[in-house]
Design a protein around this motif. Structure first.
Motif, PDB file in Angstrom:
ATOM      1  N   ARG A 213       3.741   5.844 -16.273  1.00 11.23           N
ATOM      2  CA  ARG A 213       4.295   7.177 -16.039  1.00 11.23           C
ATOM      3  C   ARG A 213       4.511   7.915 -17.365  1.00 11.23           C
ATOM      4  O   ARG A 213       4.369   9.148 -17.432  1.00 11.23           O
ATOM      5  N   SER A 214       4.869   7.162 -18.408  1.00 11.61           N
ATOM      6  CA  SER A 214       5.145   7.799 -19.701  1.00 11.61           C
ATOM      7  C   SER A 214       3.897   8.413 -20.327  1.00 11.61           C
ATOM      8  O   SER A 214       3.997   9.307 -21.171  1.00 11.61           O
ATOM      9  N   ILE A 215       2.715   7.931 -19.917  1.00 12.02           N
ATOM     10  CA  ILE A 215       1.470   8.501 -20.460  1.00 12.02           C
ATOM     11  C   ILE A 215       0.835   9.480 -19.471  1.00 12.02           C
ATOM     12  O   ILE A 215      -0.333   9.863 -19.629  1.00 12.02           O
ATOM     13  N   GLY A 216       1.600   9.847 -18.446  1.00 13.77           N
ATOM     14  CA  GLY A 216       1.153  10.904 -17.540  1.00 13.77           C
ATOM     15  C   GLY A 216       0.448  10.464 -16.278  1.00 13.77           C
ATOM     16  O   GLY A 216      -0.097  11.312 -15.552  1.00 13.77           O
TER      17      GLY A 216
ATOM     18  N   ARG B 190      -1.554   8.275  -8.049  1.00 14.24           N
ATOM     19  CA  ARG B 190      -2.756   7.674  -8.644  1.00 14.24           C
ATOM     20  C   ARG B 190      -2.625   6.153  -8.726  1.00 14.24           C
ATOM     21  O   ARG B 190      -3.625   5.437  -8.590  1.00 14.24           O
ATOM     22  N   MET B 191      -1.399   5.670  -8.935  1.00 11.86           N
ATOM     23  CA  MET B 191      -1.202   4.218  -8.966  1.00 11.86           C
ATOM     24  C   MET B 191      -1.443   3.596  -7.596  1.00 11.86           C
ATOM     25  O   MET B 191      -1.880   2.433  -7.486  1.00 11.86           O
ATOM     26  N   VAL B 192      -1.157   4.364  -6.539  1.00 14.75           N
ATOM     27  CA  VAL B 192      -1.259   3.842  -5.179  1.00 14.75           C
ATOM     28  C   VAL B 192      -2.702   3.846  -4.670  1.00 14.75           C
ATOM     29  O   VAL B 192      -3.038   3.107  -3.741  1.00 14.75           O
ATOM     30  N   VAL B 193      -3.577   4.643  -5.292  1.00 13.99           N
ATOM     31  CA  VAL B 193      -4.962   4.772  -4.808  1.00 13.99           C
ATOM     32  C   VAL B 193      -5.675   3.422  -4.717  1.00 13.99           C
ATOM     33  O   VAL B 193      -6.318   3.125  -3.696  1.00 13.99           O
ATOM     34  N   PRO B 194      -5.607   2.537  -5.738  1.00 15.43           N
ATOM     35  CA  PRO B 194      -6.281   1.234  -5.595  1.00 15.43           C
ATOM     36  C   PRO B 194      -5.764   0.424  -4.405  1.00 15.43           C
ATOM     37  O   PRO B 194      -6.547  -0.275  -3.743  1.00 15.43           O
ATOM     38  N   ALA B 195      -4.464   0.525  -4.134  1.00 17.12           N
ATOM     39  CA  ALA B 195      -3.911  -0.191  -2.979  1.00 17.12           C
ATOM     40  C   ALA B 195      -4.482   0.353  -1.679  1.00 17.12           C
ATOM     41  O   ALA B 195      -4.790  -0.413  -0.751  1.00 17.12           O
ATOM     42  N   LEU B 196      -4.652   1.674  -1.590  1.00 19.74           N
ATOM     43  CA  LEU B 196      -5.210   2.264  -0.375  1.00 19.74           C
ATOM     44  C   LEU B 196      -6.682   1.898  -0.206  1.00 19.74           C
ATOM     45  O   LEU B 196      -7.151   1.687   0.917  1.00 19.74           O
ATOM     46  N   VAL B 197      -7.412   1.825  -1.315  1.00 19.22           N
ATOM     47  CA  VAL B 197      -8.817   1.405  -1.239  1.00 19.22           C
ATOM     48  C   VAL B 197      -8.903  -0.033  -0.728  1.00 19.22           C
ATOM     49  O   VAL B 197      -9.719  -0.360   0.141  1.00 19.22           O
ATOM     50  N   MET B 198      -8.050  -0.913  -1.297  1.00 13.76           N
ATOM     51  CA  MET B 198      -8.040  -2.299  -0.836  1.00 13.76           C
ATOM     52  C   MET B 198      -7.647  -2.378   0.641  1.00 13.76           C
ATOM     53  O   MET B 198      -8.252  -3.130   1.416  1.00 13.76           O
ATOM     54  N   ALA B 199      -6.657  -1.576   1.048  1.00 13.96           N
ATOM     55  CA  ALA B 199      -6.239  -1.573   2.447  1.00 13.96           C
ATOM     56  C   ALA B 199      -7.360  -1.065   3.355  1.00 13.96           C
ATOM     57  O   ALA B 199      -7.545  -1.567   4.467  1.00 13.96           O
ATOM     58  N   GLY B 200      -8.114  -0.057   2.881  1.00 10.15           N
ATOM     59  CA  GLY B 200      -9.248   0.425   3.659  1.00 10.15           C
ATOM     60  C   GLY B 200     -10.309  -0.648   3.849  1.00 10.15           C
ATOM     61  O   GLY B 200     -10.871  -0.803   4.937  1.00 10.15           O
TER      62      GLY B 200
END
Length: 399
Positions: free
Chosen positions: A114-117, A122-132
Protein backbone atom coordinates in the motif's frame (compact mmCIF):
# COMPACT_ATOMS: atom_id res chain seq x y z
CA UNK A 1 23.74 -38.62 -23.18
CA UNK A 2 21.29 -38.56 -26.10
CA UNK A 3 17.76 -37.50 -25.26
CA UNK A 4 14.73 -39.49 -26.33
CA UNK A 5 12.89 -38.07 -29.36
CA UNK A 6 9.61 -37.87 -27.45
CA UNK A 7 11.21 -35.91 -24.62
CA UNK A 8 12.26 -32.93 -26.76
CA UNK A 9 8.69 -31.66 -27.46
CA UNK A 10 7.91 -31.95 -23.75
CA UNK A 11 10.96 -29.89 -22.84
CA UNK A 12 10.08 -27.24 -25.43
CA UNK A 13 6.53 -27.05 -24.14
CA UNK A 14 7.81 -26.75 -20.56
CA UNK A 15 10.13 -23.89 -21.56
CA UNK A 16 7.25 -22.09 -23.31
CA UNK A 17 5.07 -22.41 -20.23
CA UNK A 18 7.92 -21.14 -18.05
CA UNK A 19 8.41 -18.10 -20.29
CA UNK A 20 4.67 -17.33 -20.19
CA UNK A 21 4.68 -17.68 -16.40
CA UNK A 22 7.59 -15.26 -16.12
CA UNK A 23 5.75 -12.75 -18.33
CA UNK A 24 3.05 -12.40 -15.67
CA UNK A 25 3.42 -9.53 -13.17
CA UNK A 26 5.64 -10.38 -10.22
CA UNK A 27 2.88 -9.38 -7.78
CA UNK A 28 0.48 -11.97 -9.23
CA UNK A 29 3.09 -14.74 -9.21
CA UNK A 30 4.04 -13.96 -5.63
CA UNK A 31 0.45 -13.97 -4.35
CA UNK A 32 -0.42 -17.17 -6.24
CA UNK A 33 2.59 -18.88 -4.70
CA UNK A 34 1.44 -17.74 -1.26
CA UNK A 35 -2.05 -19.17 -1.82
CA UNK A 36 -0.98 -22.50 -3.33
CA UNK A 37 0.12 -24.11 -0.07
CA UNK A 38 -3.04 -23.29 1.93
CA UNK A 39 -5.15 -24.30 -1.07
CA UNK A 40 -3.64 -27.80 -1.24
CA UNK A 41 -3.85 -28.13 2.53
CA UNK A 42 -7.51 -27.09 2.48
CA UNK A 43 -8.40 -29.57 -0.28
CA UNK A 44 -6.70 -32.40 1.62
CA UNK A 45 -8.14 -31.45 5.01
CA UNK A 46 -11.74 -30.85 3.94
CA UNK A 47 -11.77 -33.93 1.69
CA UNK A 48 -10.45 -36.15 4.49
CA UNK A 49 -13.01 -34.84 6.99
CA UNK A 50 -16.03 -34.99 4.69
CA UNK A 51 -15.03 -38.38 3.24
CA UNK A 52 -14.63 -39.84 6.71
CA UNK A 53 -18.02 -38.61 7.87
CA UNK A 54 -19.87 -39.28 4.64
CA UNK A 55 -18.44 -42.61 3.44
CA UNK A 56 -15.79 -44.26 5.60
CA UNK A 57 -17.95 -44.88 8.67
CA UNK A 58 -20.76 -46.31 6.54
CA UNK A 59 -18.37 -48.61 4.66
CA UNK A 60 -16.81 -49.84 7.91
CA UNK A 61 -20.30 -50.70 9.17
CA UNK A 62 -21.10 -52.60 5.97
CA UNK A 63 -17.81 -54.50 6.15
CA UNK A 64 -18.51 -55.50 9.77
CA UNK A 65 -22.25 -56.17 9.54
CA UNK A 66 -23.05 -57.01 5.91
CA UNK A 67 -19.83 -58.78 4.95
CA UNK A 68 -18.76 -56.24 2.33
CA UNK A 69 -15.37 -57.34 0.92
CA UNK A 70 -12.46 -55.03 1.71
CA UNK A 71 -11.54 -54.70 -1.98
CA UNK A 72 -15.07 -53.53 -2.77
CA UNK A 73 -15.01 -51.06 0.12
CA UNK A 74 -11.72 -49.62 -1.14
CA UNK A 75 -13.08 -49.31 -4.69
CA UNK A 76 -16.26 -47.59 -3.49
CA UNK A 77 -14.17 -45.21 -1.39
CA UNK A 78 -12.00 -44.31 -4.40
CA UNK A 79 -15.04 -43.81 -6.65
CA UNK A 80 -16.80 -41.61 -4.11
CA UNK A 81 -13.74 -39.40 -3.61
CA UNK A 82 -14.37 -37.10 -6.64
CA UNK A 83 -17.74 -36.13 -5.21
CA UNK A 84 -16.16 -35.03 -1.95
CA UNK A 85 -13.27 -33.34 -3.76
CA UNK A 86 -15.85 -31.14 -5.46
CA UNK A 87 -17.29 -30.19 -2.07
CA UNK A 88 -13.82 -29.35 -0.77
CA UNK A 89 -12.86 -26.99 -3.63
CA UNK A 90 -14.99 -24.01 -2.46
CA UNK A 91 -13.99 -24.58 1.18
CA UNK A 92 -10.30 -24.80 0.27
CA UNK A 93 -10.58 -21.61 -1.82
CA UNK A 94 -12.00 -19.73 1.17
CA UNK A 95 -9.34 -21.06 3.50
CA UNK A 96 -6.45 -20.43 1.08
CA UNK A 97 -7.35 -16.79 0.43
CA UNK A 98 -8.09 -16.09 4.09
CA UNK A 99 -4.87 -17.63 5.42
CA UNK A 100 -2.56 -16.29 2.70
CA UNK A 101 -3.73 -12.69 2.92
CA UNK A 102 -3.97 -12.77 6.71
CA UNK A 103 -0.35 -13.91 6.97
CA UNK A 104 0.83 -11.24 4.56
CA UNK A 105 -1.21 -8.58 6.37
CA UNK A 106 0.05 -9.70 9.77
CA UNK A 107 3.67 -9.46 8.61
CA UNK A 108 3.03 -5.95 7.19
CA UNK A 109 3.84 -7.04 3.64
CA UNK A 110 0.49 -5.78 2.38
CA UNK A 111 1.14 -2.52 4.23
CA UNK A 112 4.38 -2.21 2.26
CA UNK A 113 2.46 -2.72 -0.97
CA UNK A 114 0.00 0.00 0.00
CA UNK A 115 2.89 2.36 0.76
CA UNK A 116 4.07 2.12 -2.86
CA UNK A 117 0.60 2.81 -4.22
CA UNK A 118 -0.83 -0.71 -4.81
CA UNK A 119 -4.59 -0.57 -4.36
CA UNK A 120 -6.39 -3.11 -2.22
CA UNK A 121 -8.55 -4.28 -5.12
CA UNK A 122 -5.39 -4.98 -7.13
CA UNK A 123 -4.11 -7.27 -4.38
CA UNK A 124 -7.37 -9.23 -4.51
CA UNK A 125 -7.29 -9.77 -8.31
CA UNK A 126 -4.96 -12.85 -8.16
CA UNK A 127 -7.27 -14.43 -5.58
CA UNK A 128 -10.28 -13.87 -7.85
CA UNK A 129 -8.42 -15.37 -10.82
CA UNK A 130 -7.55 -18.43 -8.74
CA UNK A 131 -11.16 -18.66 -7.53
CA UNK A 132 -12.38 -18.44 -11.13
CA UNK A 133 -10.10 -21.32 -12.13
CA UNK A 134 -11.38 -23.34 -9.17
CA UNK A 135 -14.95 -22.61 -10.32
CA UNK A 136 -14.17 -24.02 -13.76
CA UNK A 137 -12.48 -27.05 -12.21
CA UNK A 138 -15.48 -27.59 -9.93
CA UNK A 139 -17.93 -27.48 -12.85
CA UNK A 140 -15.86 -29.93 -14.91
CA UNK A 141 -15.58 -32.35 -11.99
CA UNK A 142 -19.26 -31.98 -11.13
CA UNK A 143 -20.52 -32.56 -14.67
CA UNK A 144 -17.98 -34.96 -16.18
CA UNK A 145 -16.36 -37.01 -13.42
CA UNK A 146 -18.67 -37.06 -10.39
CA UNK A 147 -21.88 -38.46 -12.03
CA UNK A 148 -20.10 -41.42 -13.63
CA UNK A 149 -18.03 -42.04 -10.49
CA UNK A 150 -21.12 -42.02 -8.23
CA UNK A 151 -22.91 -44.28 -10.72
CA UNK A 152 -20.01 -46.76 -10.68
CA UNK A 153 -19.77 -46.58 -6.87
CA UNK A 154 -23.47 -47.46 -6.48
CA UNK A 155 -23.18 -50.37 -8.89
CA UNK A 156 -20.00 -51.66 -7.21
CA UNK A 157 -21.62 -51.53 -3.77
CA UNK A 158 -24.82 -53.21 -4.97
CA UNK A 159 -22.93 -55.96 -6.79
CA UNK A 160 -20.70 -56.63 -3.79
CA UNK A 161 -23.76 -56.89 -1.50
CA UNK A 162 -25.63 -59.12 -3.96
CA UNK A 163 -28.30 -56.60 -4.91
CA UNK A 164 -29.59 -55.76 -8.40
CA UNK A 165 -27.85 -52.95 -10.22
CA UNK A 166 -29.25 -49.66 -9.02
CA UNK A 167 -29.04 -48.25 -12.54
CA UNK A 168 -31.43 -50.95 -13.76
CA UNK A 169 -34.15 -50.39 -11.22
CA UNK A 170 -36.75 -47.73 -10.66
CA UNK A 171 -39.77 -47.65 -8.36
CA UNK A 172 -43.28 -46.44 -9.27
CA UNK A 173 -42.67 -45.40 -12.87
CA UNK A 174 -45.49 -43.10 -14.01
CA UNK A 175 -45.83 -41.54 -17.44
CA UNK A 176 -48.84 -39.69 -18.86
CA UNK A 177 -49.33 -38.58 -22.45
CA UNK A 178 -51.62 -35.84 -23.67
CA UNK A 179 -52.98 -35.44 -27.19
CA UNK A 180 -56.06 -35.28 -29.40
CA UNK A 181 -58.92 -37.60 -28.44
CA UNK A 182 -60.69 -39.50 -31.25
CA UNK A 183 -64.35 -38.34 -31.36
CA UNK A 184 -67.39 -40.64 -31.37
CA UNK A 185 -68.63 -39.42 -34.75
CA UNK A 186 -66.38 -38.97 -37.80
CA UNK A 187 -65.71 -35.31 -38.38
CA UNK A 188 -66.50 -34.41 -34.78
CA UNK A 189 -64.18 -32.70 -32.35
CA UNK A 190 -63.54 -34.24 -28.92
CA UNK A 191 -60.72 -31.83 -28.14
CA UNK A 192 -57.46 -32.63 -26.42
CA UNK A 193 -56.69 -34.18 -23.05
CA UNK A 194 -55.08 -37.10 -21.30
CA UNK A 195 -54.82 -39.96 -23.80
CA UNK A 196 -52.74 -42.57 -21.94
CA UNK A 197 -51.53 -43.13 -18.39
CA UNK A 198 -48.74 -45.68 -17.93
CA UNK A 199 -47.83 -47.06 -14.49
CA UNK A 200 -45.32 -49.69 -13.42
CA UNK A 201 -44.57 -50.76 -9.86
CA UNK A 202 -40.92 -51.37 -10.68
CA UNK A 203 -38.46 -51.23 -13.56
CA UNK A 204 -35.89 -53.99 -13.13
CA UNK A 205 -33.39 -55.68 -15.47
CA UNK A 206 -34.88 -54.07 -18.56
CA UNK A 207 -38.49 -55.02 -17.75
CA UNK A 208 -41.44 -53.10 -16.42
CA UNK A 209 -43.13 -55.14 -13.70
CA UNK A 210 -46.69 -54.82 -12.41
CA UNK A 211 -47.87 -52.70 -15.35
CA UNK A 212 -51.19 -50.91 -15.76
CA UNK A 213 -52.02 -48.76 -18.78
CA UNK A 214 -55.18 -46.64 -19.06
CA UNK A 215 -56.15 -45.63 -22.60
CA UNK A 216 -58.50 -42.63 -22.95
CA UNK A 217 -57.60 -41.85 -26.57
CA UNK A 218 -61.12 -42.66 -27.84
CA UNK A 219 -64.17 -40.73 -26.68
CA UNK A 220 -66.52 -43.70 -27.01
CA UNK A 221 -64.33 -46.28 -25.30
CA UNK A 222 -61.81 -46.63 -22.48
CA UNK A 223 -59.30 -49.41 -22.31
CA UNK A 224 -57.41 -50.88 -19.37
CA UNK A 225 -54.37 -53.10 -19.88
CA UNK A 226 -52.70 -54.94 -17.04
CA UNK A 227 -49.62 -57.12 -17.35
CA UNK A 228 -47.14 -58.87 -15.14
CA UNK A 229 -44.29 -57.53 -17.28
CA UNK A 230 -43.81 -55.22 -20.27
CA UNK A 231 -40.78 -54.95 -22.55
CA UNK A 232 -39.94 -52.32 -25.16
CA UNK A 233 -39.41 -53.78 -28.66
CA UNK A 234 -37.03 -51.58 -30.64
CA UNK A 235 -37.71 -53.31 -33.96
CA UNK A 236 -41.47 -52.79 -33.80
CA UNK A 237 -41.27 -49.55 -31.80
CA UNK A 238 -44.02 -50.87 -29.52
CA UNK A 239 -44.45 -52.25 -26.03
CA UNK A 240 -44.95 -55.97 -25.58
CA UNK A 241 -47.25 -56.64 -22.63
CA UNK A 242 -46.90 -60.16 -21.24
CA UNK A 243 -49.24 -62.31 -19.16
CA UNK A 244 -52.05 -59.87 -18.55
CA UNK A 245 -55.64 -58.86 -19.25
CA UNK A 246 -57.25 -56.25 -21.48
CA UNK A 247 -60.51 -54.62 -20.44
CA UNK A 248 -62.68 -52.52 -22.79
CA UNK A 249 -65.38 -50.21 -21.39
CA UNK A 250 -68.08 -48.75 -23.62
CA UNK A 251 -68.58 -45.12 -22.59
CA UNK A 252 -72.26 -45.01 -23.55
CA UNK A 253 -73.53 -48.25 -21.96
CA UNK A 254 -70.73 -49.01 -19.49
CA UNK A 255 -70.68 -52.49 -21.02
CA UNK A 256 -67.34 -54.21 -20.48
CA UNK A 257 -65.50 -56.94 -22.32
CA UNK A 258 -62.25 -58.53 -21.21
CA UNK A 259 -59.74 -61.05 -22.45
CA UNK A 260 -56.58 -62.63 -21.14
CA UNK A 261 -53.41 -62.72 -23.19
CA UNK A 262 -49.86 -64.02 -22.99
CA UNK A 263 -48.41 -61.43 -25.39
CA UNK A 264 -49.96 -58.17 -26.61
CA UNK A 265 -48.23 -55.41 -28.61
CA UNK A 266 -49.35 -51.86 -27.89
CA UNK A 267 -48.19 -48.79 -29.87
CA UNK A 268 -46.82 -46.29 -27.38
CA UNK A 269 -43.79 -44.09 -26.81
CA UNK A 270 -40.64 -45.50 -25.19
CA UNK A 271 -40.63 -42.56 -22.76
CA UNK A 272 -41.64 -44.77 -19.75
CA UNK A 273 -38.45 -46.75 -20.36
CA UNK A 274 -36.41 -43.54 -20.29
CA UNK A 275 -38.16 -42.49 -17.07
CA UNK A 276 -37.45 -45.86 -15.47
CA UNK A 277 -33.76 -45.69 -16.39
CA UNK A 278 -33.26 -42.23 -14.94
CA UNK A 279 -31.01 -42.10 -11.87
CA UNK A 280 -33.03 -41.33 -8.77
CA UNK A 281 -30.39 -38.86 -7.57
CA UNK A 282 -29.58 -35.70 -9.51
CA UNK A 283 -25.97 -36.04 -8.29
CA UNK A 284 -25.62 -39.02 -10.65
CA UNK A 285 -26.75 -36.96 -13.66
CA UNK A 286 -24.80 -34.70 -15.97
CA UNK A 287 -26.39 -31.43 -17.04
CA UNK A 288 -27.50 -33.02 -20.33
CA UNK A 289 -29.07 -35.99 -18.51
CA UNK A 290 -30.79 -33.68 -16.03
CA UNK A 291 -32.26 -31.60 -18.87
CA UNK A 292 -33.52 -34.78 -20.53
CA UNK A 293 -35.00 -36.00 -17.25
CA UNK A 294 -36.73 -32.66 -16.67
CA UNK A 295 -38.30 -32.81 -20.14
CA UNK A 296 -39.57 -36.35 -19.51
CA UNK A 297 -41.03 -35.39 -16.14
CA UNK A 298 -42.69 -32.37 -17.75
CA UNK A 299 -44.22 -34.60 -20.42
CA UNK A 300 -45.36 -37.05 -17.76
CA UNK A 301 -47.18 -34.27 -15.91
CA UNK A 302 -45.13 -34.63 -12.72
CA UNK A 303 -44.84 -30.91 -12.08
CA UNK A 304 -43.37 -31.17 -8.59
CA UNK A 305 -40.50 -33.45 -9.62
CA UNK A 306 -39.91 -31.41 -12.77
CA UNK A 307 -39.68 -28.23 -10.69
CA UNK A 308 -37.30 -29.93 -8.24
CA UNK A 309 -35.08 -31.02 -11.11
CA UNK A 310 -35.09 -27.51 -12.63
CA UNK A 311 -33.76 -26.22 -9.31
CA UNK A 312 -31.06 -28.92 -9.30
CA UNK A 313 -30.06 -28.03 -12.87
CA UNK A 314 -29.60 -24.38 -11.92
CA UNK A 315 -27.63 -25.49 -8.85
CA UNK A 316 -25.23 -27.42 -11.08
CA UNK A 317 -24.25 -24.05 -12.59
CA UNK A 318 -24.51 -22.04 -9.38
CA UNK A 319 -22.50 -24.38 -7.17
CA UNK A 320 -19.14 -23.82 -8.95
CA UNK A 321 -19.65 -20.06 -8.53
CA UNK A 322 -19.32 -20.60 -4.77
CA UNK A 323 -15.56 -20.72 -5.32
CA UNK A 324 -15.68 -17.16 -6.64
CA UNK A 325 -17.85 -16.04 -3.71
CA UNK A 326 -15.54 -17.61 -1.13
CA UNK A 327 -12.45 -16.31 -2.92
CA UNK A 328 -13.79 -12.75 -2.71
CA UNK A 329 -14.91 -13.08 0.92
CA UNK A 330 -11.71 -14.80 2.09
CA UNK A 331 -9.37 -12.32 0.43
CA UNK A 332 -11.45 -9.34 1.61
CA UNK A 333 -11.28 -10.57 5.20
CA UNK A 334 -7.59 -11.37 5.01
CA UNK A 335 -6.47 -8.18 3.26
CA UNK A 336 -7.62 -5.97 6.12
CA UNK A 337 -4.77 -4.06 7.79
CA UNK A 338 -3.16 -5.90 10.73
CA UNK A 339 -5.23 -9.01 10.06
CA UNK A 340 -3.57 -12.11 11.50
CA UNK A 341 -5.20 -15.54 11.34
CA UNK A 342 -3.57 -18.84 12.25
CA UNK A 343 -4.24 -22.04 10.32
CA UNK A 344 -6.53 -23.40 13.03
CA UNK A 345 -8.42 -20.10 13.25
CA UNK A 346 -8.73 -19.97 9.46
CA UNK A 347 -10.11 -23.50 9.46
CA UNK A 348 -12.69 -22.56 12.10
CA UNK A 349 -13.72 -19.32 10.35
CA UNK A 350 -14.00 -21.22 7.06
CA UNK A 351 -16.26 -23.84 8.63
CA UNK A 352 -18.55 -21.16 10.10
CA UNK A 353 -18.81 -19.22 6.84
CA UNK A 354 -19.39 -22.40 4.86
CA UNK A 355 -22.09 -23.58 7.27
CA UNK A 356 -23.87 -20.24 7.03
CA UNK A 357 -23.67 -20.19 3.24
CA UNK A 358 -24.93 -23.76 2.82
CA UNK A 359 -27.76 -23.13 5.29
CA UNK A 360 -28.83 -20.15 3.19
CA UNK A 361 -28.55 -22.27 0.02
CA UNK A 362 -30.70 -25.00 1.56
CA UNK A 363 -33.41 -22.50 2.50
CA UNK A 364 -33.53 -20.94 -0.98
CA UNK A 365 -33.44 -24.38 -2.62
CA UNK A 366 -36.42 -25.51 -0.54
CA UNK A 367 -38.34 -22.38 -1.55
CA UNK A 368 -37.59 -23.13 -5.19
CA UNK A 369 -38.75 -26.75 -4.95
CA UNK A 370 -41.90 -25.62 -3.19
CA UNK A 371 -42.58 -23.17 -6.02
CA UNK A 372 -42.24 -19.99 -3.97
CA UNK A 373 -39.20 -18.87 -5.98
CA UNK A 374 -38.26 -19.40 -9.60
CA UNK A 375 -35.59 -22.11 -9.99
CA UNK A 376 -33.04 -19.55 -11.24
CA UNK A 377 -33.38 -17.33 -8.19
CA UNK A 378 -33.58 -20.31 -5.82
CA UNK A 379 -30.14 -21.47 -7.03
CA UNK A 380 -28.42 -18.13 -7.65
CA UNK A 381 -29.67 -15.88 -4.84
CA UNK A 382 -27.06 -17.23 -2.35
CA UNK A 383 -24.36 -16.48 -4.94
CA UNK A 384 -25.62 -12.93 -5.48
CA UNK A 385 -25.91 -12.31 -1.74
CA UNK A 386 -22.43 -13.74 -1.16
CA UNK A 387 -20.89 -11.59 -3.89
CA UNK A 388 -22.61 -8.50 -2.50
CA UNK A 389 -21.28 -9.30 0.97
CA UNK A 390 -17.78 -9.79 -0.44
CA UNK A 391 -17.89 -6.43 -2.22
CA UNK A 392 -18.94 -4.72 1.04
CA UNK A 393 -16.05 -6.37 2.91
CA UNK A 394 -13.60 -5.35 0.16
CA UNK A 395 -14.75 -1.74 0.32
CA UNK A 396 -14.31 -1.72 4.07
CA UNK A 397 -10.82 -3.19 3.75
CA UNK A 398 -9.91 -0.52 1.16
CA UNK A 399 -10.58 2.39 3.53
Amino acid sequence: MASSPWMDPLRRQARRLQRRWQMLPLLDRWLWAEMLGPLLFGVAAFTAVSLSVGVVFELVRKVAEAGLPLWAAGKVLALRMPGFLVLSFPMATLMATLLAFSRLSGSSELTALRSIGVKTWRMVVPALVMAGLMSVLTFVFNDVIVPSANYAASNTLDNALGRALSAQTGKNVVYSRFGRITPKQPGGDAGEGLTQLFYSKEFKNGEMQGVTLLDFSREDQQQVLTAQTAVWDDDKAMWEFRDGRILNIDAASNFTTSADYTSYYYPFTRAPLDVGMLPSDAAQMTVAQALRAEALLQQAGDQKEARRLRVRIQEKFAFPAICLVFGLIGSSLGVRPNSRTSRSQGFGISVLLIFGYYLMSFIFSSLGIKGTLWPFFAAWMPVFIGLAGGVVLLRQASR
